[in-house]
Design an enzyme around this catalytic site. Sequence first.
Site, short mmCIF file in Angstrom:
data_model
loop_
_atom_site.label_atom_id
_atom_site.label_comp_id
_atom_site.label_asym_id
_atom_site.label_seq_id
_atom_site.Cartn_x
_atom_site.Cartn_y
_atom_site.Cartn_z
N ASN A 107 0.59 -1.06 0.29
CA ASN A 107 -0.13 -0.23 0.12
C ASN A 107 0.72 1.25 0.15
OD1 ASN A 107 -1.51 -2.34 2.11
ND2 ASN A 107 -2.85 -1.69 0.25
N VAL A 114 0.40 7.03 -0.30
CA VAL A 114 0.69 6.40 0.54
C VAL A 114 -1.01 6.16 0.16
CG1 VAL A 114 -0.30 5.56 3.33
CG2 VAL A 114 2.37 7.02 2.25
N CYS A 115 -1.47 4.21 -0.05
CA CYS A 115 -2.90 3.94 -0.62
C CYS A 115 -3.40 3.82 0.84
CB CYS A 115 -2.71 2.71 -1.02
SG CYS A 115 -4.91 2.62 -1.87
N LEU A 116 -4.99 4.78 1.81
CA LEU A 116 -5.52 4.57 3.02
C LEU A 116 -6.79 5.12 2.57
CD1 LEU A 116 -5.11 3.19 5.95
CD2 LEU A 116 -4.88 6.05 5.84
#
Length: 188
Positions: A107, A114-116
């Site tokens: 992620n 950042v993949c959140l």
Amino acid sequence: MLKLRQLQKKKQKENENSSSIQPNLSAARIRLKRDLDSLDLPPTVTLNVITSPDSADRSQSPKLEVIVRPDEGYYNYGSINFNLDFNEVYPIEPPKVVCLKKIFHPNIDLKGNVCLNILREDWSPALDLQSIITGLLFLFLEPNPNDPLNKDAAKLLCEGEKEFAEAVRLTMSGGSIEHVKYDNIVSP
């Protein structure tokens, strides 16, 4: 009666003084200050203020550095630094979060993006700095291969946890995978 008037004047003076201390702070900066005041950090997280929300200089957006040191999971013993850059429309929009270390994580891409979900489509003004830090911690406890930025890391995690764990250990100590050299993030 006289005492009441004196108290009222004193209170008025206090209100005038407190409102004149920070007249130029935006709503975003006031909200961030409130978030910082109510923050309850776990022992695995350190926060440094790079640019204070108290600054009335709007040319410098408030910036924080968050250091996450997971104490369990694949990234145990790691020390991962993030910059959180808050704009003047926070909390309507989330801060920009960037990982400062090149790490092997499904992620987090090689540029530090950042993949959140709470930093994108699930963001709500009801969320705060505590929610963001909790989300970052969760990324290291439960990496999500179903919504990857680093497809190689996600693929390896899906293929086998043992192989993924070995790759994480290798890269955490500054090793390379597929001709990509990763930063050493092992805590001393």
